[in-house]
Design a protein around this motif. Sequence first.
Motif, mmCIF file in Angstrom:
data_model
loop_
_atom_site.group_PDB
_atom_site.id
_atom_site.type_symbol
_atom_site.label_atom_id
_atom_site.label_comp_id
_atom_site.label_asym_id
_atom_site.label_seq_id
_atom_site.Cartn_x
_atom_site.Cartn_y
_atom_site.Cartn_z
ATOM 1 N N ALA A 70 4.078 0.677 2.658
ATOM 2 C CA ALA A 70 3.592 -0.093 3.940
ATOM 3 C C ALA A 70 3.591 -1.347 3.027
ATOM 4 O O ALA A 70 2.764 -1.599 2.249
ATOM 5 C CB ALA A 70 2.273 0.571 4.456
ATOM 6 N N PHE A 71 4.427 -2.332 3.734
ATOM 7 C CA PHE A 71 3.900 -3.932 2.623
ATOM 8 C C PHE A 71 4.032 -5.361 4.608
ATOM 9 O O PHE A 71 4.848 -5.346 4.877
ATOM 10 C CB PHE A 71 4.947 -3.670 1.717
ATOM 11 N N THR A 72 3.767 -6.414 3.996
ATOM 12 C CA THR A 72 3.773 -7.134 4.888
ATOM 13 C C THR A 72 4.311 -8.615 3.912
ATOM 14 O O THR A 72 4.072 -8.553 2.485
ATOM 15 C CB THR A 72 2.588 -7.462 5.273
ATOM 16 N N ALA A 73 4.912 -8.825 4.287
ATOM 17 C CA ALA A 73 5.430 -10.441 3.736
ATOM 18 C C ALA A 73 5.686 -11.561 4.506
ATOM 19 O O ALA A 73 5.773 -10.965 5.890
ATOM 20 C CB ALA A 73 6.761 -9.715 2.992
ATOM 21 N N GLU A 105 0.451 -1.255 0.250
ATOM 22 C CA GLU A 105 0.484 0.107 0.260
ATOM 23 C C GLU A 105 0.593 1.105 0.020
ATOM 24 O O GLU A 105 1.720 1.206 1.102
ATOM 25 C CB GLU A 105 -0.985 -0.248 1.147
ATOM 26 N N TYR A 106 0.966 2.361 -0.751
ATOM 27 C CA TYR A 106 1.385 3.151 -0.870
ATOM 28 C C TYR A 106 0.467 4.545 -0.555
ATOM 29 O O TYR A 106 -0.879 4.760 -0.453
ATOM 30 C CB TYR A 106 1.357 4.014 -2.375
ATOM 31 N N GLN A 107 1.111 4.962 0.855
ATOM 32 C CA GLN A 107 -0.083 6.228 1.550
ATOM 33 C C GLN A 107 0.984 7.952 0.888
ATOM 34 O O GLN A 107 1.940 7.776 1.497
ATOM 35 C CB GLN A 107 0.593 5.890 2.882
ATOM 36 N N ALA A 108 0.397 8.188 0.391
ATOM 37 C CA ALA A 108 1.086 8.865 -0.175
ATOM 38 C C ALA A 108 0.859 10.318 0.482
ATOM 39 O O ALA A 108 2.544 10.943 0.467
ATOM 40 C CB ALA A 108 -0.024 9.644 -1.058
ATOM 41 N N GLU A 109 0.409 11.080 1.675
ATOM 42 C CA GLU A 109 0.670 12.023 2.406
ATOM 43 C C GLU A 109 1.832 12.061 2.936
ATOM 44 O O GLU A 109 2.474 12.562 3.016
ATOM 45 C CB GLU A 109 -0.832 11.848 2.737
ATOM 46 N N GLN A 110 2.048 10.855 3.335
ATOM 47 C CA GLN A 110 3.277 10.031 4.414
ATOM 48 C C GLN A 110 4.574 9.980 3.874
ATOM 49 O O GLN A 110 5.248 10.295 4.320
ATOM 50 C CB GLN A 110 2.672 9.492 5.402
ATOM 51 N N LEU A 125 7.255 1.376 -6.167
ATOM 52 C CA LEU A 125 6.015 0.850 -5.948
ATOM 53 C C LEU A 125 5.823 -0.371 -6.695
ATOM 54 O O LEU A 125 5.641 -1.034 -6.930
ATOM 55 C CB LEU A 125 4.718 1.788 -5.243
ATOM 56 N N GLY A 126 5.534 0.622 -8.304
ATOM 57 C CA GLY A 126 5.575 -0.110 -9.319
ATOM 58 C C GLY A 126 6.984 -1.317 -9.011
ATOM 59 O O GLY A 126 6.168 -2.298 -10.186
ATOM 60 N N LEU A 127 7.873 -1.260 -9.031
ATOM 61 C CA LEU A 127 8.878 -2.123 -9.293
ATOM 62 C C LEU A 127 8.609 -3.403 -8.437
ATOM 63 O O LEU A 127 8.819 -4.592 -8.400
ATOM 64 C CB LEU A 127 10.475 -1.818 -8.656
ATOM 65 N N MET A 128 8.047 -2.766 -6.907
ATOM 66 C CA MET A 128 7.388 -4.057 -5.890
ATOM 67 C C MET A 128 5.850 -4.935 -6.708
ATOM 68 O O MET A 128 6.121 -6.304 -5.752
ATOM 69 C CB MET A 128 7.213 -3.315 -4.652
ATOM 70 N N ARG A 129 5.316 -3.731 -7.185
ATOM 71 C CA ARG A 129 4.265 -5.175 -7.733
ATOM 72 C C ARG A 129 4.015 -6.282 -8.260
ATOM 73 O O ARG A 129 3.335 -7.062 -8.260
ATOM 74 C CB ARG A 129 3.662 -3.803 -8.124
ATOM 75 N N TRP A 149 7.763 -1.350 6.295
ATOM 76 C CA TRP A 149 7.506 -0.027 5.353
ATOM 77 C C TRP A 149 9.059 0.572 4.811
ATOM 78 O O TRP A 149 10.179 0.238 5.270
ATOM 79 C CB TRP A 149 6.862 1.093 6.235
ATOM 80 N N LEU A 150 8.445 1.431 4.038
ATOM 81 C CA LEU A 150 10.024 1.675 2.895
ATOM 82 C C LEU A 150 9.848 3.928 3.498
ATOM 83 O O LEU A 150 8.132 3.578 2.277
ATOM 84 C CB LEU A 150 10.168 1.741 1.585
#
Length: 110
Positions: A20-23, A11-16, A96-100, A78-79
């Motif tokens: 964020a991601f889980t694995a 998930e990308y949280q643009a304002e912050q 984010l595009g590379l992670m998708r 998170w990154l």
Amino acid sequence: MPAQLSLNSLEYQAEQQVIAFTAAVDYDSFSSFAERLCQALDCRVIEKQWGADRHQWLLDFEDTYLELHYEDYGQVSWLTAKSHHPQSAEVLVFLLGLMRPYLQAKRSLS
């Protein structure tokens, strides 16, 4: 694609300016996972810090400094960019595009 790199959520949280991601990782396996993630994102690791239940790595992606965090209690990562400005937001959207492609599709149980 690096072997055995899989994300459960992304998930990308643009304002912050946070990705964020889980694995399927825990405290002990995070370093191996993070090395594969950095390889996939073509990031250079500058510094690694860890404590009782956290990892924090400083990364460089094309002269943009990023922080990669992992918290064992919530098993969340998170990154984020070290400094928040429009260029770092563009870098995060690109990453984010590379992670998708590593995001695993949720399967229906029905």
